[in-house]
Design an enzyme around this catalytic site. Structure first.
Site, PDB file in Angstrom:
ATOM      1  N   ASP A  14      43.516  32.936  47.418  1.00  0.00           N
ATOM      2  CA  ASP A  14      44.462  32.075  46.717  1.00  0.00           C
ATOM      3  C   ASP A  14      44.740  30.777  47.469  1.00  0.00           C
ATOM      4  O   ASP A  14      45.898  30.420  47.712  1.00  0.00           O
ATOM      5  CB  ASP A  14      45.780  32.826  46.474  1.00  0.00           C
ATOM      6  CG  ASP A  14      45.585  34.165  45.814  1.00  0.00           C
ATOM      7  OD1 ASP A  14      44.648  34.301  45.016  1.00  0.00           O
ATOM      8  OD2 ASP A  14      46.376  35.096  46.099  1.00  0.00           O
ATOM      9  N   GLU A 173      46.527  32.789  35.023  1.00  0.00           N
ATOM     10  CA  GLU A 173      47.425  32.733  36.183  1.00  0.00           C
ATOM     11  C   GLU A 173      47.065  31.539  37.053  1.00  0.00           C
ATOM     12  O   GLU A 173      46.174  30.756  36.733  1.00  0.00           O
ATOM     13  CB  GLU A 173      47.326  34.041  36.985  1.00  0.00           C
ATOM     14  CG  GLU A 173      45.928  34.348  37.465  1.00  0.00           C
ATOM     15  CD  GLU A 173      45.782  35.767  38.006  1.00  0.00           C
ATOM     16  OE1 GLU A 173      46.721  36.564  37.870  1.00  0.00           O
ATOM     17  OE2 GLU A 173      44.708  36.063  38.550  1.00  0.00           O
TER      18      GLU A 173
END
Length: 505
Positions: A14, A173
């Site tokens: 991420d 997301e």
């Protein structure tokens, strides 16, 4: 000139990035590990140095109740008007918040919480000073949800609205909002952070939409491709001083068939090109390789990834992490000079409590790990050693313990509901060198009486048994020093004289 992917190897998922002048700063998710959110610095986008963590205090980060793969999700780092901001989600307690500082090396502020549900928050500060907070969540439907907030207080200044549902892939997301010229671009990841992962983008003339989907979506994906890199997604964009654009994103390097990966999701880099009609495309028409052209980047000196820690500093090096919130009685760097001392808590590696555990990520398939341990257990059940750890249900360890009044050296495997001491031998010496030799398929465990002696083979474990596809979760393998009293607090100190991590690739 070429560079190699991943640019940050091992469990560093991420990624989010910002640039300040000639300097780049990057952050990653950290889940149940403390300190939270590793922070990296680079001058060239390829060679990165960890300069610390963002969340270093327990009042910033409470992980006592964090389950495996709980804790800190998907941070975003941004810079505005002399200040750095990092926003993230503590899914195990507290929800969405952000911290700020004028020096990225810290300290960072106490958390400012935002009353907005969801995960993977993004903080966008427009040219007029308006601040937009965007998250992804399933509370009322899938997609990117946004509100305006007061940057000083975190208070919402508008209702939360759905601004884009994505292109139809599951789990939209990781929203990131950018302004490029007169357009606002909203980038998201879809397909789940697995083999169907992909990056999609939309744009609007307004930061709150409506957004039109890019006709070339997905702009990054390796789904259904025969490549050494898979699960590419969760991207963030940055513009270099020369005007060129780049993307950092996560990916995995699976091994074997069926494919499985144990190093975790890693940080990759690729150039971004813009189509004639103004859409960004990542890499080579949405794909990337292990070796990529550096373009106009001026690459610096590649750092040696091997390291040895003699524990002679006043603080732990940035590579080290605790498992969940640390307890001060479990560890010390000052109790004995140039030694890391651990006192076993009642918690074992098979539980989700605060085990005495200090570890670092395994970042390379082929590596050699060794640690010198001095440990004289005085009570039955006291144990100390090193572990190869994915989560509380999947791990290997080689350790010294005491059982029925006898001191033993053991090798143990925990694989789901299967638990077994695979090897043991009586051990009378006060110290031992514990060793692990890893390749992409297997861990070999051994020991010796001192650093100069040849390693005695003592046990083996398959890397694939610790892979995400088997063990589950969102993290990667850690190599850690640990101690436990197996249900009781230990009175005997476990002292580690040094720890060595040597890259064999």
């Amino acid at each position: 000139m070429l560079y190699r992917n991943p640019v940050i190897s091992g469990f560093h998922p991420d990624p989010s990035i910002c640039r300040v002048g000639e300097d780049y700063y990057l952050v990653n998710s950290s889940f149940e590990y403390f300190p939270g959110i590793p922070l990296f610095h680079s001058k060239d986008l390829v060679n990165w140095e960890q300069i610390g963590h963002v969340l270093t205090r327990t009042n910033q980060l409470n992980l006592r109740m964090a389950w495996s793969s709980g804790g800190i999700y998907a941070p975003t780092i941004r810079y505005n008007n002399g200040h750095f901001y990092v926003t993230t989600t503590n899914v195990s307690g507290g929800g969405n918040f952000y911290v700020h500082t004028d020096d990225p090396r810290g300290p960072w502020s106490d958390p400012i919480y935002v009353d907005q549900p969801g995960i993977d928050p993004d903080l966008f500060i427009d040219e007029d000073g308006s601040v937009y907070y965007t998250t992804s969540h399933d509370a009322v439907g899938q997609g990117a949800y946004q509100s305006r907030i007061d940057l000083l207080t975190g208070k919402r200044l508008s209702d939360i609205t759905l601004i884009w549902k994505g292109t139809g892939g599951q789990y939209p997301e990781a929203p990131h909002l950018y302004r490029v010229g007169e357009w606002y671009y909203l980038m998201m990841s879809e397909g789940g952070t697995e083999y169907g992962h992909m990056v999609t983008v939309a744009r609007s003339r307004r930061p709150d939409g409506p957004f039109e989907s890019c006709p070339y979506n997905p702009i990054l994906s390796h789904r259904s491709l025969l490549k050494p890199i898979h699960a590419t997604g969760h991207a963030d964009l940055v513009q270099a001083p020369d005007g060129n654009w780049w993307a950092v994103f996560l990916g995995i390097r699976p091994i074997g068939y069926p494919m499985h990966h144990h190093l975790g999701r890693e940080t990759f880099l690729a150039p971004v090109t813009w189509t004639e009609d103004g859409w960004p495309i990542i890499g080579d028409h949405g794909t990337v390789s292990e070796t990529m052209p550096a373009g106009d980047l001026t690459l610096g000196q590649e750092q040696d990834a091997s390291s040895r820690d003699d524990f002679d500093g006043e603080v732990l090096a940035p590579c080290w992490n605790f498992l969940r919130s640390p307890e001060t009685e479990n560890w010390s760097l000052s109790e004995q000079s140039s030694r890391l001392t651990l006192y076993g808590s009642p918690v074992t590696l098979n539980e989700t409590g605060n085990v005495a555990f200090i570890g670092r990520r395994q970042q390379h398939f082929a590596c050699r790990i060794a640690a010198h341990l001095t440990f004289v257990p005085q009570c039955d059940g006291e144990e100390a050693g090193i572990t190869v750890y994915m989560n509380e249900r999947f791990h290997y360890e080689i350790a010294v313990t005491r059982e029925a009044g006898e001191r033993k050296l053991i090798f143990r495997r925990r694989l789901g509901s299967l638990w077994k001491v695979e090897n043991e031998v009586l051990w009378s010496a006060d110290s031992v060198v514990l060793s692990i030799i890893a390749d992409n398929m297997q861990y070999n465990f051994g020991y010796s009486g001192c650093e100069r002696e040849e390693m005695v083979q003592f046990g083996q474990g398959e890397c694939g048994m610790l892979a995400t596809e088997v063990a589950g979760g969102f993290t990667g393998v850690y190599i850690a020093m640990y101690a436990t009293g197996n249900g009781h607090r230990s009175v005997s100190p476990a002292r580690f004289d040094w720890f060595e991590y040597l890259v064999s690739e």
